[in-house]
Structures are given as C-alpha cells and as structure tokens.
Design a protein around this motif. Sequence first.
Motif, short mmCIF file in Angstrom:
data_model
loop_
_atom_site.label_atom_id
_atom_site.label_comp_id
_atom_site.label_asym_id
_atom_site.label_seq_id
_atom_site.Cartn_x
_atom_site.Cartn_y
_atom_site.Cartn_z
N LEU A 26 0.46 -1.32 -0.61
CA LEU A 26 -0.30 0.19 0.03
C LEU A 26 0.35 1.14 -0.09
O LEU A 26 0.84 2.17 -0.90
N TYR A 27 1.85 1.58 0.48
CA TYR A 27 2.92 2.47 0.48
C TYR A 27 3.50 2.47 -0.36
O TYR A 27 4.17 3.69 -1.25
N ALA A 28 4.37 1.41 -1.10
CA ALA A 28 5.07 1.27 -1.83
C ALA A 28 4.25 2.13 -3.38
O ALA A 28 5.18 2.74 -4.08
N LEU A 29 3.01 1.39 -3.57
CA LEU A 29 2.38 2.32 -4.58
C LEU A 29 0.97 2.70 -4.77
O LEU A 29 0.66 4.05 -5.71
N THR A 30 1.72 3.87 -3.45
CA THR A 30 0.59 5.50 -3.03
C THR A 30 1.53 5.67 -3.77
O THR A 30 2.97 6.35 -4.07
N PRO A 31 1.25 7.49 -4.96
CA PRO A 31 2.08 8.17 -5.81
C PRO A 31 3.04 8.96 -4.50
O PRO A 31 2.53 9.53 -3.90
N GLY A 32 4.04 8.95 -4.73
CA GLY A 32 5.29 9.51 -4.64
C GLY A 32 6.28 9.32 -3.56
O GLY A 32 5.88 8.51 -2.87
N ASP A 33 7.22 10.52 -3.10
CA ASP A 33 7.52 9.89 -2.15
C ASP A 33 9.11 11.38 -1.64
O ASP A 33 8.22 11.75 -2.01
N PHE A 34 9.76 10.67 -0.67
CA PHE A 34 10.33 11.31 -0.34
C PHE A 34 10.96 12.42 -0.62
O PHE A 34 10.78 13.28 -1.28
N ILE A 35 11.93 11.68 -1.96
CA ILE A 35 13.09 12.04 -2.67
C ILE A 35 12.01 12.79 -3.96
O ILE A 35 12.62 13.67 -3.69
N SER A 36 11.21 11.85 -4.71
CA SER A 36 10.21 12.90 -6.04
C SER A 36 9.75 14.37 -4.99
O SER A 36 9.53 14.94 -5.61
N GLY A 37 9.61 14.10 -3.75
CA GLY A 37 8.61 15.46 -3.20
C GLY A 37 9.31 16.54 -2.77
O GLY A 37 8.82 17.30 -2.57
N ASN A 38 10.99 16.47 -2.71
CA ASN A 38 11.78 17.37 -2.82
C ASN A 38 12.24 17.97 -3.45
O ASN A 38 12.94 18.14 -4.80
#
Length: 317
Positions: A26-38
């Motif tokens: 569920l967390y892995a398939l959630t769009p975006g992450d800390f790196i892409s949002g920085n």
Amino acid sequence: MSTYLTKRFVYMIVILIAASFLIFSLYALTPGDFISGNIKLSPERKAELREIYGLNKPLLERYGLWMKHAFQGDFGFSLAQQKPVLKLFNEYIWNSFLLAIVSTFLTWFIAVIVGVVAAYKQYSWFDTLVMIGIFAAMSIPSFFIGLYLIKILAVDLKWVPPGGMLTTGSNATGFAYYSEVLHHMLLPVIVLTLLGLGSLTRYFRSNMIEVIKQDYIRTARAKGLKEGKVLFTHALRNALLPAITLVGFELPALFGGSLITEKIFNWPGIGQLYIQSFSLRDYPLLVGFTMFIAILTVIGTLISDILYHIADPRVRL
C-alpha cells in the motif's frame, strides 16, 4: 497449553507475513515519495538517490529485501530524519508509552468503579449524569477537548503548561526533571482518559446490569453478604469477562490512539512523528510504525485469549 501456543505462534507468523506484504504494498504503490517530493533536489540527484535506496526496483524485489532486513532487526532507514527506523522508535516511543500507560490505568480504574455504581443505582440521578457524561465524551472530538482545556486550564487559569514535555530551555535533572514531566503530561493524560472513559464505562455498566440480575447474586445477598462484597467480588469478576476481549485492542491503542493528542499538545511521542512522516512521505518510517502496530495487535489478541481462559477455566483455548 503448549500445543495451543505453538499453533497460535504459527498463525501469528502467517498473519504478520500477510499483513507486512499488504502494508508494504500500500505504501509502495502510493504515488510520490520523500525523494520525488523534494524540490531542492535535481533530477539527476533524485535518480541517484532512488538507485541508492532501491526505490526503482520492482515491488516484489523491494518487499523481499525489506523482509530480509526486517528478520535481522532492521526496519528501514528514515529518509526525512536520516536515522534508522528502530532508533527513532527507541527515541520517541517511550514518551508515548508514558502517556498511554497512565491514561489507560486511569481509564480502566475510573470506568470500573463508575460503571459498577451506575449499574447498581440504575435510573437514579447518578446513573443519569453518568449516561450524559458518557455520550458527551463519545461525541466530542479529541482536538476540541484538547484545545478547550488548553484555553481554560493553561491560558486563562495558568494551572498547567499548554504543551511540550519540558519547559523550553530547561536543564532540570533528578526529581525536578520528573516533576516537570508530570506537570506537562497532566493535560494530555486528562484528554486521553476522557476519550476512553465514555465507551468503557458504558460497557461495564451494561455488563453489570446483566450480572446483578442473575440467581447467584440473589443467593449471595440472601446469605447476608455485604453489598460491596457482592458487587465487587461476585458480580464484578463475571462482568469483567467480556471486557477481557478488549485487552487485545488496548495494547496497540497504547501507541496508536494518541496521534492527534500528541500533535495538539506538542508531545514528543511516536504519534507526532508518525503524523509528520505523512506530510513528508517518509514511507520507510510509516511502514515500520504500521507494522509495529500490527505486531502489537496480534500479540494483544493472544494475551486476551489466554487471560480469558485464566479468568474462566470453563472456556477452552
């Protein structure tokens, strides 16, 4: 007992493996992450970091690596805090445990006494006030109660500090340190106790009303036993049996039930860290905490089953 515990242990392993895959997916398939949002990182640096942390690998491969490290006691590395997840847990979780264990004790202690007396004096003025208080506690949101108490007790009357765990700039040690912590935790403990008191008191009241109508209670009274002994020795033990099933949910609630309260009172606990991780999309920390709650839920369910058997040996495990 040993055979039962062995079977339950096997079931626990299977359940936790299935839960871990669901949580991680569920967390892995959630769009975006800390790196892409920085926004401070260049596209080249983002690609480099994703390669370093394995975020560009397929889901099953990432899950396999995470499980391999989890069995070794490594639940990942927090990208936002730049610390291992377990190290962060060790820094924050004891603060949450302090709030939770005190509020849980007070909640059960008050709920048992008030529930028994309200059931004994059913339809009296005391019972009416208790029921009004129960529905009020169940209806009012935690953030409203917290902010209202801050306004009255901290801002207007200045009896307690409005938040935090220590006074800003405090260097207290020894008894002064513990006294300061107790002073700061009064408000969050009051809020957590009020939130849990309503439903639990109603639960004990309804159980006691059913129990005190049984024949063996009338027999105990006919023998001349004091009313207090009848209520708190004979009736309460059987009224507690259904409540034992709630113990399985109390263990994970110790850490997961105070998320909003910790945020309102700026209490440095795992709940506030968890909420901050959502806005930062720090998924390794979110996965680790959610998995920790799943482990506590499974362990709590096992403990409640064993306690039920101890309280009533007629119930087979």
